[in-house]
Design a protein around this motif. Structure first.
Motif, PDB file in Angstrom:
ATOM      1  N   LEU A  88      -3.426   6.214   4.800  1.00 10.44           N
ATOM      2  CA  LEU A  88      -3.062   5.004   4.066  1.00 10.44           C
ATOM      3  C   LEU A  88      -4.054   4.797   2.945  1.00 10.44           C
ATOM      4  N   TYR A  89      -3.541   4.467   1.762  1.00  6.42           N
ATOM      5  CA  TYR A  89      -4.448   4.108   0.676  1.00  6.42           C
ATOM      6  C   TYR A  89      -3.972   2.830  -0.004  1.00  6.42           C
ATOM      7  N   GLY A  90      -4.930   1.910  -0.233  1.00 12.87           N
ATOM      8  CA  GLY A  90      -4.735   0.764  -1.110  1.00 12.87           C
ATOM      9  C   GLY A  90      -3.796  -0.294  -0.571  1.00 12.87           C
ATOM     10  N   GLY A 128       0.842  -1.178   0.000  1.00 11.13           N
ATOM     11  CA  GLY A 128       0.000   0.000   0.000  1.00 11.13           C
ATOM     12  C   GLY A 128       0.883   1.235   0.000  1.00 11.13           C
ATOM     13  N   ALA A 129       0.347   2.373   0.394  1.00 13.01           N
ATOM     14  CA  ALA A 129       1.142   3.602   0.431  1.00 13.01           C
ATOM     15  C   ALA A 129       0.652   4.504   1.549  1.00 13.01           C
ATOM     16  N   LEU A 130       1.618   5.141   2.225  1.00 10.40           N
ATOM     17  CA  LEU A 130       1.341   6.088   3.285  1.00 10.40           C
ATOM     18  C   LEU A 130       1.797   7.486   2.868  1.00 10.40           C
ATOM     19  N   ALA A 131       1.116   8.502   3.362  1.00  7.81           N
ATOM     20  CA  ALA A 131       1.543   9.892   3.202  1.00  7.81           C
ATOM     21  C   ALA A 131       1.087  10.653   4.444  1.00  7.81           C
ATOM     22  N   ALA A 171     -10.557   2.670  -8.209  1.00  7.41           N
ATOM     23  CA  ALA A 171     -10.575   1.233  -7.931  1.00  7.41           C
ATOM     24  C   ALA A 171      -9.311   0.853  -7.169  1.00  7.41           C
ATOM     25  N   GLY A 172      -9.381  -0.293  -6.484  1.00  5.39           N
ATOM     26  CA  GLY A 172      -8.250  -0.758  -5.700  1.00  5.39           C
ATOM     27  C   GLY A 172      -7.012  -1.003  -6.551  1.00  5.39           C
ATOM     28  N   ARG A 173      -5.863  -0.979  -5.891  1.00  7.07           N
ATOM     29  CA  ARG A 173      -4.576  -1.173  -6.572  1.00  7.07           C
ATOM     30  C   ARG A 173      -3.493  -1.435  -5.536  1.00  7.07           C
ATOM     31  N   ALA A 222      -7.088  -3.602  -2.370  1.00  7.80           N
ATOM     32  CA  ALA A 222      -7.779  -2.668  -1.491  1.00  7.80           C
ATOM     33  C   ALA A 222      -7.878  -1.299  -2.167  1.00  7.80           C
ATOM     34  N   GLY A 223      -9.044  -0.681  -1.998  1.00 11.68           N
ATOM     35  CA  GLY A 223      -9.237   0.681  -2.485  1.00 11.68           C
ATOM     36  C   GLY A 223      -9.705   1.587  -1.364  1.00 11.68           C
TER      37      GLY A 223
END
Length: 561
Positions: free
Chosen positions: A274-276, A261-264, A309-311, A284-285
């Motif tokens: 957190l996204y995806g 996933g990715a954090l910012a 959409a999730g990625r 996850a989306g």
């Protein structure tokens, strides 16, 4: 000696009646007010929470790329990645809000790669690893130059690890991507790497996510895939870089276990988000916010037909200029190159247009603003809406917004229970409402369906019919009569007004000689014959009394009693 009598007419309503009316502020009025970080959605007034599609980016579709934000120049750097066919990229792209995507062609760039770390380190970008190598590089976005940084020691070659920059310590941290759980720290000023075997520490893993929380001054790590068992992880850790201490957090609720996933860090809200990512059921989306101080992950999912959409393997930055998150690329069924923007505002202000209690009337009487109520479509925990009112006599010059005690520092509670309005707004025909939205649990937000302000407008003045002005009555118990008055609040739909009469020989009405309340109206007028004798020689011979109509005024009994 000539004596005068003075007559005061006033009126009241029975206690079971609720005189006045209500000004209702709903969706049409929400749209006509002024707004900062609030929107009207689904007939509700609420904080901004919005996904928007930013189009297809110029770079080819990819995932496991490096994507980071220059917070000084408000430009993002994209480097490398791979596509679904296994081809890797070594291209350099710069994006900004005004110019879009521009491919740079610096001489001697790093070799093509994927799964590397890329962070902004104050004036340059730092790149490490990826595609099973352990090189360290720097990119100067202003000079468009890549520079290889030779180091005496370096982390082992690795892919799909976590990397974050701590500006307070001026160091970058690398964790994961290999079979051990050592913590590597890069000193930017010294251009050197150091290794620390800390305990406790997160377990060895790959595909983890890391970011620096600027409010708490800690690096946050979430999830990944366990190096030994390949199990997806959902643990949350913080790193105090200065003291070299890892601490495992224990939030009650948390995102589903995932990797890649990715954090910012959201500067406006002061939250990590957190996204995806890749989860057990697929892609996850979802988007989650983490409150470090409360150790709380929050999602508050709302269906949004515009959300992406999730990625997994996507790039995620926070754009400091317009305070929006930005997603690039990632993998779905194939590697994509779409761009998505996201904004949530944990605070916002809405102010109504001017409200006129006498709109549509040519004549006015005194008015009061009585109470304020709020109806919500939803009001999650840790969210609130605080209210203030400002009033004006002429519709041009308004006083400051004030709370229930008349202070500019206090607020009315937003509640279905009526909140009593400060009496200082009375006799001001114009009023404005200001609503301050806040959320301490992003992205939860209150949704207001209606604000309602109750008011009361005094009935119009009754006019004396008998005795007439300068008339001789020659009667110590005269018949008093006056016209039926009208109530602009429509009180006659409930019950007729009741009247009060006072007669005194003193114009200041220090002590009325005759005072009678609750006089009902007749079919065409109101009449009253007193059984009390007028004092002195009033009405007995002589020139007789004079009725002063200009003494007729509203008494304090015009409100319900």
């Amino acid at each position: 000696m000539r004596k005068w009598i003075f007559i005061l007419l006033s009126f009241s309503t029975p206690a079971f009646l609720h005189a006045g009316g209500n000004l209702s502020l709903t969706s049409p009025q929400f749209s006509s007010g002024s707004s900062t970080n609030t929107v009207v959605q689904d007939s509700s007034l609420t904080l901004i929470k919005e996904w928007s599609f930013g189009g297809q980016a110029a770079p080819a579709g990819r995932y496991h790329t490096g994507f980071a934000m220059d917070e000084t120049r408000n430009q993002a750097l994209l480097f490398g990645g791979q596509n679904e066919l296994g081809s890797t990229f070594g291209d350099t792209w710069v994006w900004d809000l005004s110019g879009g995507w521009v491919q740079r062609t610096p001489s001697g760039p790093p070799a093509s790669r994927y799964g590397h770390g890329l962070v902004w380190i104050g004036d340059k970008f730092l790149l490490f690893g990826g595609s099973a190598n352990n090189q360290t590089w720097a990119y100067d976005i202003a000079a468009d130059t890549w520079t290889y940084i030779p180091v005496s020691q370096s982390p082992d070659s690795r892919t799909l690890f976590g990397m974050a920059y701590d500006p307070d310590q001026n160091v970058a941290v690398v964790f994961g991507g290999v079979s051990d759980n050592a913590t590597w720290i890069y000193d930017v000023a010294a251009s050197s790497w150091s290794v620390f075997n800390l305990s406790p520490a997160p377990s060895a893993r790959t595909g983890t996510q890391m970011v620096y929380d600027k409010t708490q001054r800690r690096i946050l790590l979430f999830g990944g895939k366990d190096w030994n068992s390949s199990a997806l992880l959902d643990d949350t850790w913080s790193l105090d870089v200065g003291n070299k201490i890892w601490t495992q957090k224990n939030p009650t609720a948390k995102p589903e276990a995932r990797s890649e996933g990715a954090l910012a860090y959201d500067v406006f809200n002061g939250r990590v988000f957190l996204y995806g990512g890749s989860v057990s059921a697929g892609l996850a989306g979802d988007l989650w916010f983490y409150d470090f101080g409360a150790d709380r992950w929050s999602q508050h999912y709302e269906f949004d037909p515009n959300q992406p959409a999730g990625r997994f393997g996507h790039g995620l930055i926070y754009h400091t200029q317009d305070q929006k998150a930005m997603i690039f690329g990632g993998k779905q069924d194939v590697a994509v190159r779409s761009v998505w923007r996201y904004v949530f505002r944990s605070t916002g202000i809405w102010s109504s247009a001017a409200l006129d209690v006498w709109a549509g009337f040519s004549n006015v009487t005194p008015n009061t603003w009585d109470s304020l109520t709020t109806t919500f479509n939803s009001k999650p925990s840790y969210t609130d809406v605080l209210l203030q009112l400002a009033s004006s006599s002429d519709g041009n010059t308004y006083d400051s917004f004030r709370g229930p005690d008349g202070s500019t520092q206090t607020f009315y509670a937003s509640s279905p229970t009526p909140q009593t309005v400060w009496t200082g707004h009375s006799d001001k025909r114009f009023i404005k409402l200001k609503a301050a939205f806040n959320s301490n649990d992003p992205p939860a937000r209150a949704k207001v369906a209606e604000f309602n302000i109750a008011y009361n407008r005094a009935p119009f003045s009754p006019v004396l019919k008998s005795p007439a002005d300068n008339a001789r009555i020659n009667d110590s118990t005269p018949l008093l009569a006056w016209n039926l008055t009208s109530d602009p609040d429509g009180i006659f739909t409930d019950s007729p007004l009741l009247y009060q009469v006072q007669v005194d020989t003193d114009p200041v009405f220090s002590s009325a000689d005759i005072s009678e309340e609750n006089i009902p109206a007749g079919s065409s007028e109101v009449s009253f014959t007193t059984g009390t004798l007028l004092p002195g020689d009033c009405g007995i011979g002589g020139p007789g009394p004079r009725i002063r109509r200009d003494c007729m005024a509203y008494g304090p009994a015009h409100s319900a009693f």
